[in-house]
Design a protein around this motif. Structure first.
Motif, PDB file in Angstrom:
ATOM      1  N   GLU A  95       0.830  -1.207   0.000  1.00 49.48           N
ATOM      2  CA  GLU A  95       0.000   0.000   0.000  1.00 49.48           C
ATOM      3  C   GLU A  95       0.863   1.254   0.000  1.00 49.48           C
ATOM      4  O   GLU A  95       0.492   2.279  -0.586  1.00 49.48           O
ATOM      5  N   THR A  96       2.028   1.193   0.645  1.00 49.47           N
ATOM      6  CA  THR A  96       2.936   2.336   0.627  1.00 49.47           C
ATOM      7  C   THR A  96       3.404   2.641  -0.791  1.00 49.47           C
ATOM      8  O   THR A  96       3.486   3.801  -1.201  1.00 49.47           O
ATOM      9  N   LEU A  97       3.692   1.598  -1.574  1.00 48.60           N
ATOM     10  CA  LEU A  97       4.096   1.812  -2.965  1.00 48.60           C
ATOM     11  C   LEU A  97       2.949   2.405  -3.776  1.00 48.60           C
ATOM     12  O   LEU A  97       3.173   3.250  -4.658  1.00 48.60           O
ATOM     13  N   ASN A  98       1.716   1.980  -3.503  1.00 47.44           N
ATOM     14  CA  ASN A  98       0.570   2.593  -4.185  1.00 47.44           C
ATOM     15  C   ASN A  98       0.456   4.074  -3.839  1.00 47.44           C
ATOM     16  O   ASN A  98       0.141   4.911  -4.690  1.00 47.44           O
ATOM     17  N   LYS A  99       0.714   4.389  -2.567  1.00 52.08           N
ATOM     18  CA  LYS A  99       0.668   5.785  -2.144  1.00 52.08           C
ATOM     19  C   LYS A  99       1.774   6.597  -2.830  1.00 52.08           C
ATOM     20  O   LYS A  99       1.540   7.732  -3.273  1.00 52.08           O
ATOM     21  N   VAL A 100       2.963   6.022  -2.920  1.00 53.92           N
ATOM     22  CA  VAL A 100       4.073   6.674  -3.628  1.00 53.92           C
ATOM     23  C   VAL A 100       3.678   6.966  -5.067  1.00 53.92           C
ATOM     24  O   VAL A 100       3.896   8.074  -5.580  1.00 53.92           O
ATOM     25  N   PHE A 101       3.073   5.999  -5.725  1.00 55.95           N
ATOM     26  CA  PHE A 101       2.665   6.157  -7.122  1.00 55.95           C
ATOM     27  C   PHE A 101       1.608   7.252  -7.279  1.00 55.95           C
ATOM     28  O   PHE A 101       1.723   8.121  -8.146  1.00 55.95           O
ATOM     29  N   ARG A 102       0.586   7.228  -6.421  1.00 55.65           N
ATOM     30  CA  ARG A 102      -0.493   8.214  -6.534  1.00 55.65           C
ATOM     31  C   ARG A 102       0.027   9.635  -6.315  1.00 55.65           C
ATOM     32  O   ARG A 102      -0.369  10.571  -7.021  1.00 55.65           O
ATOM     33  N   GLU A 103       0.901   9.795  -5.343  1.00 52.36           N
ATOM     34  CA  GLU A 103       1.430  11.133  -5.059  1.00 52.36           C
ATOM     35  C   GLU A 103       2.372  11.610  -6.159  1.00 52.36           C
ATOM     36  O   GLU A 103       2.378  12.794  -6.515  1.00 52.36           O
ATOM     37  N   ALA A 104       3.183  10.697  -6.700  1.00 47.50           N
ATOM     38  CA  ALA A 104       4.135  11.079  -7.745  1.00 47.50           C
ATOM     39  C   ALA A 104       3.422  11.477  -9.030  1.00 47.50           C
ATOM     40  O   ALA A 104       3.910  12.329  -9.785  1.00 47.50           O
ATOM     41  N   MET A 105       2.266  10.873  -9.287  1.00 47.60           N
ATOM     42  CA  MET A 105       1.544  11.142 -10.529  1.00 47.60           C
ATOM     43  C   MET A 105       0.415  12.152 -10.352  1.00 47.60           C
ATOM     44  O   MET A 105      -0.457  12.275 -11.216  1.00 47.60           O
ATOM     45  N   ASN A 106       0.419  12.860  -9.241  1.00 45.85           N
ATOM     46  CA  ASN A 106      -0.657  13.799  -8.955  1.00 45.85           C
ATOM     47  C   ASN A 106      -0.391  15.148  -9.625  1.00 45.85           C
ATOM     48  O   ASN A 106      -0.055  16.149  -8.988  1.00 45.85           O
ATOM     49  N   ASN A 107      -0.507  15.165 -10.962  1.00 48.47           N
ATOM     50  CA  ASN A 107      -0.405  16.417 -11.715  1.00 48.47           C
ATOM     51  C   ASN A 107      -1.311  16.316 -12.934  1.00 48.47           C
ATOM     52  O   ASN A 107      -1.698  15.235 -13.367  1.00 48.47           O
ATOM     53  N   SER A 108      -1.661  17.451 -13.495  1.00 44.78           N
ATOM     54  CA  SER A 108      -2.665  17.497 -14.565  1.00 44.78           C
ATOM     55  C   SER A 108      -2.209  16.760 -15.824  1.00 44.78           C
ATOM     56  O   SER A 108      -3.021  16.087 -16.479  1.00 44.78           O
ATOM     57  N   ASP A 109      -0.932  16.869 -16.189  1.00 46.42           N
ATOM     58  CA  ASP A 109      -0.442  16.193 -17.397  1.00 46.42           C
ATOM     59  C   ASP A 109      -0.618  14.685 -17.275  1.00 46.42           C
ATOM     60  O   ASP A 109      -1.055  14.013 -18.213  1.00 46.42           O
ATOM     61  N   TRP A 110      -0.258  14.152 -16.113  1.00 44.48           N
ATOM     62  CA  TRP A 110      -0.363  12.706 -15.919  1.00 44.48           C
ATOM     63  C   TRP A 110      -1.820  12.274 -15.882  1.00 44.48           C
ATOM     64  O   TRP A 110      -2.186  11.242 -16.468  1.00 44.48           O
ATOM     65  N   ARG A 111      -2.670  13.029 -15.213  1.00 45.70           N
ATOM     66  CA  ARG A 111      -4.082  12.659 -15.134  1.00 45.70           C
ATOM     67  C   ARG A 111      -4.720  12.643 -16.520  1.00 45.70           C
ATOM     68  O   ARG A 111      -5.519  11.756 -16.845  1.00 45.70           O
ATOM     69  N   ASP A 112      -4.354  13.621 -17.352  1.00 48.93           N
ATOM     70  CA  ASP A 112      -4.896  13.671 -18.713  1.00 48.93           C
ATOM     71  C   ASP A 112      -4.408  12.469 -19.532  1.00 48.93           C
ATOM     72  O   ASP A 112      -5.185  11.875 -20.296  1.00 48.93           O
ATOM     73  N   LEU A 113      -3.138  12.121 -19.380  1.00 49.25           N
ATOM     74  CA  LEU A 113      -2.599  10.981 -20.121  1.00 49.25           C
ATOM     75  C   LEU A 113      -3.269   9.686 -19.677  1.00 49.25           C
ATOM     76  O   LEU A 113      -3.637   8.848 -20.515  1.00 49.25           O
ATOM     77  N   LEU A 114      -3.431   9.511 -18.369  1.00 44.92           N
ATOM     78  CA  LEU A 114      -4.049   8.288 -17.855  1.00 44.92           C
ATOM     79  C   LEU A 114      -5.494   8.173 -18.341  1.00 44.92           C
ATOM     80  O   LEU A 114      -5.955   7.087 -18.724  1.00 44.92           O
ATOM     81  N   LYS A 115      -6.213   9.294 -18.352  1.00 44.76           N
ATOM     82  CA  LYS A 115      -7.598   9.283 -18.833  1.00 44.76           C
ATOM     83  C   LYS A 115      -7.649   8.886 -20.312  1.00 44.76           C
ATOM     84  O   LYS A 115      -8.515   8.104 -20.727  1.00 44.76           O
ATOM     85  N   LYS A 116      -6.708   9.386 -21.080  1.00 44.35           N
ATOM     86  CA  LYS A 116      -6.669   9.068 -22.504  1.00 44.35           C
ATOM     87  C   LYS A 116      -6.340   7.594 -22.737  1.00 44.35           C
ATOM     88  O   LYS A 116      -6.935   6.938 -23.604  1.00 44.35           O
ATOM     89  N   CYS A 117      -5.412   7.053 -21.944  1.00 45.07           N
ATOM     90  CA  CYS A 117      -5.038   5.647 -22.077  1.00 45.07           C
ATOM     91  C   CYS A 117      -6.205   4.735 -21.717  1.00 45.07           C
ATOM     92  O   CYS A 117      -6.413   3.688 -22.349  1.00 45.07           O
ATOM     93  N   ARG A 118      -6.972   5.127 -20.734  1.00 47.81           N
ATOM     94  CA  ARG A 118      -8.149   4.330 -20.382  1.00 47.81           C
ATOM     95  C   ARG A 118      -9.191   4.362 -21.488  1.00 47.81           C
ATOM     96  O   ARG A 118      -9.870   3.362 -21.748  1.00 47.81           O
ATOM     97  N   ARG A 119      -9.332   5.489 -22.146  1.00 48.69           N
ATOM     98  CA  ARG A 119     -10.263   5.578 -23.270  1.00 48.69           C
ATOM     99  C   ARG A 119      -9.776   4.730 -24.442  1.00 48.69           C
ATOM    100  O   ARG A 119     -10.587   4.116 -25.154  1.00 48.69           O
TER     101      ARG A 119
END
Length: 504
Positions: free
Chosen positions: A210-234
């Protein structure tokens, strides 16, 4: 210090309403009053055997009990046993489930009662209808130096699942299983447990997964990454829906925010991008096509997350592992990310920073340092690192050995403890890399006093869930789907038996 596809009748009506949940939680294993076995003909040996195998299948694969009333299942039973009249119902199978649970619980209680130096793992999770649960598992090293893990109970958390609420449930479960004074550490995926102000002297430690999941979520908490992740899911959704064109592209979807499922989805898109791009051009799809900047970001994210994957895989693929490997894994993880940082990988930079925030101080935690020192595979990392840390840890271990011999803490160290630790430290690590650290201690009679400490520290596991739930995303998702479809009144018994049946 901050540390770290199912099936079944999974519908909104498959769980009770909140008022019924509260009533059930007071009497979780009450036998149903509507069972009228006297109205059924006496069972033959064949009928009893069929029911036994059906229940074993239901428990092993976490089917809802209502499965036995489905027309297709009953037809299958009739085909397999054409000459026997077999009556199967959810209520009858639940009666068998109650009996099996009582039988296995007695055996688990006997195993736990003989153990010492217990560690609990506590997983807080939510079902598909947003009900919260706590699953508690105990861990200990047997007299034969084998790590044993037994699930004790799954409880529905009424109201807010605050750290205080979770702690009170842990106290209750420990009291009922008569292990309150044996528990030394609780490993959990629930944040804030250190603030629960426990009345018992337990050490709460975060789940490494769970700590690694927290590390990942915090490291990727920016608009560029969120937009990319949303696009990849689509993109993944596009190919999953377009079955006529999906033969050349096989993608997995990740709806959550855990690092490994996201990595799997991103890796699939990156590796298959030429085929994906070809399909987009043929179908004139432009709104979800990745541009050059986005593909570069995708590449950097995949490379950085692969470092985490390669490191985590060294923990193993099933069961539980000791925290003795967390310090070497942390060092290896930061080393791998450091190489990418030199290549200007900003994703690796952010991951490294968050790793340092959450697990950078574990060398100040004696549970981690002593566990590492007492694992013959990794002992030199902390005992022979050329700094004051090694001598401090040696002095602490000597003091604990002296105390166990009845000499009390402090005072002048005897030659006896110094000689044992010197001999152990001199053992070459390279000869021990392929050896089970527990079996090392089982065969070393000359280290008897030191082995008592190893028994205590190597019991502490690194995760709140089995490793297959962390390293195998498809298997984990299947388990979660099936767990979500269990009837409320059977959840604790089903998970208990699913986890423990093959261990007793």
């Amino acid at each position: 210090m901050n540390l770290f596809a199912g099936r079944g009748r999974c519908t909104p009506g498959s769980h009770y309403h909140a008022s019924q949940r509260r009533e059930h939680d007071r009497h979780p294993y009450t036998r149903p009053s509507n069972i009228r076995q006297q109205s059924i003909l006496p069972y033959t040996g064949s009928q009893t055997n069929v029911r036994k195998h059906v229940l074993n299948m239901i428990v092993r694969d976490l089917h809802p009990l209502s499965l036995v009333e489905d027309e297709g299942f009953q037809r299958l039973v009739k085909i397999l046993h054409p000459h026997t009249d077999i009556f199967l119902s959810a209520s009858l199978i639940r009666e068998d489930l109650l009996n099996m649970h009582e039988e296995i619980r007695v055996k688990v209680q006997q195993e736990v009662s003989r153990a010492k130096d217990l560690v609990l793992s506590a997983e807080v999770w939510s079902s598909s209808d947003e009900a919260s649960y706590l699953t508690v598992t105990c861990h200990f090293i047997s007299l034969e130096w084998e790590l044993k893990s037994y699930m004790l109970e799954t409880v529905h958390l009424i109201g807010d699942h605050t750290p205080e609420n979770v702690h009170q449930q842990l106290r209750r479960i420990s009291y009922e299983w008569e292990i309150m004074e044996k528990v030394q550490v609780v490993v959990t995926n629930k944040d804030g447990m250190k603030r629960a102000k426990p009345e018992v002297r337990w050490t709460y430690m975060p789940c490494f997964g769970e700590t690694l999941n927290k590390v990942f979520r915090e490291a990727m908490n920016n608009s560029d990454w969120r937009d990319l992740l949303k696009k990849c899911r689509r993109i993944a959704a596009f190919f999953q829906q377009k079955t006529s064109i999906s033969r050349n592209v096989q993608l997995t979807q990740s709806t959550g925010v855990d690092w490994l499922p996201v990595l799997t989805m991103l890796s699939n898109i990156y590796d298959q991008w030429p085929s994906i791009f070809k399909e987009f051009m043929a179908k004139q799809v432009e709104n979800i096509c990745l541009n050059e900047k986005e593909r570069d970001m995708l590449n950097r994210a995949v490379n950085a997350l692969n470092v985490i994957r390669d490191t985590v895989e060294k923990m193993g693929y099933s069961g539980y592992s000791s925290i003795s490997n967390i310090i070497p894994l942390r060092d290896e993880l930061q080393k791998g990310l450091g190489k990418l940082i030199q290549a200007k990988n900003n994703v690796a930079q952010r991951l490294s920073e968050r790793c340092d925030h959450h697990i950078g101080g574990i060398r100040q935690n004696h549970w981690f340092t002593h566990s590492t020192a007492l694992d013959p595979q990794f002992k030199s990392i902390v005992l022979q690192n050329g700094e004051d840390e090694g001598e401090t840890i040696k002095a602490q271990l000597k003091d604990k050995m002296r105390y166990n011999r009845g000499g009390g803490h402090g005072g002048e160290m005897s030659f006896f403890e110094d000689q044992i630790l010197h001999k152990y430290t001199a053992e070459p690590d390279w000869m021990l890399k392929s050896q089970n650290p527990l079996q090392f201690w089982a065969t070393k009679e000359e280290y008897k006093q030191l082995s008592k400490l190893a028994h205590k520290y190597l019991t502490v596991v690194s995760t709140a869930v089995p490793l297959e739930r962390i390293t195998q995303p498809e298997k984990s998702q299947l388990f979660l789907n099936r767990r979500n479809c269990l009837e409320l009144e059977n959840i604790s018994m089903m998970l208990f038996l699913n986890s423990n049946q093959d261990k007793i």
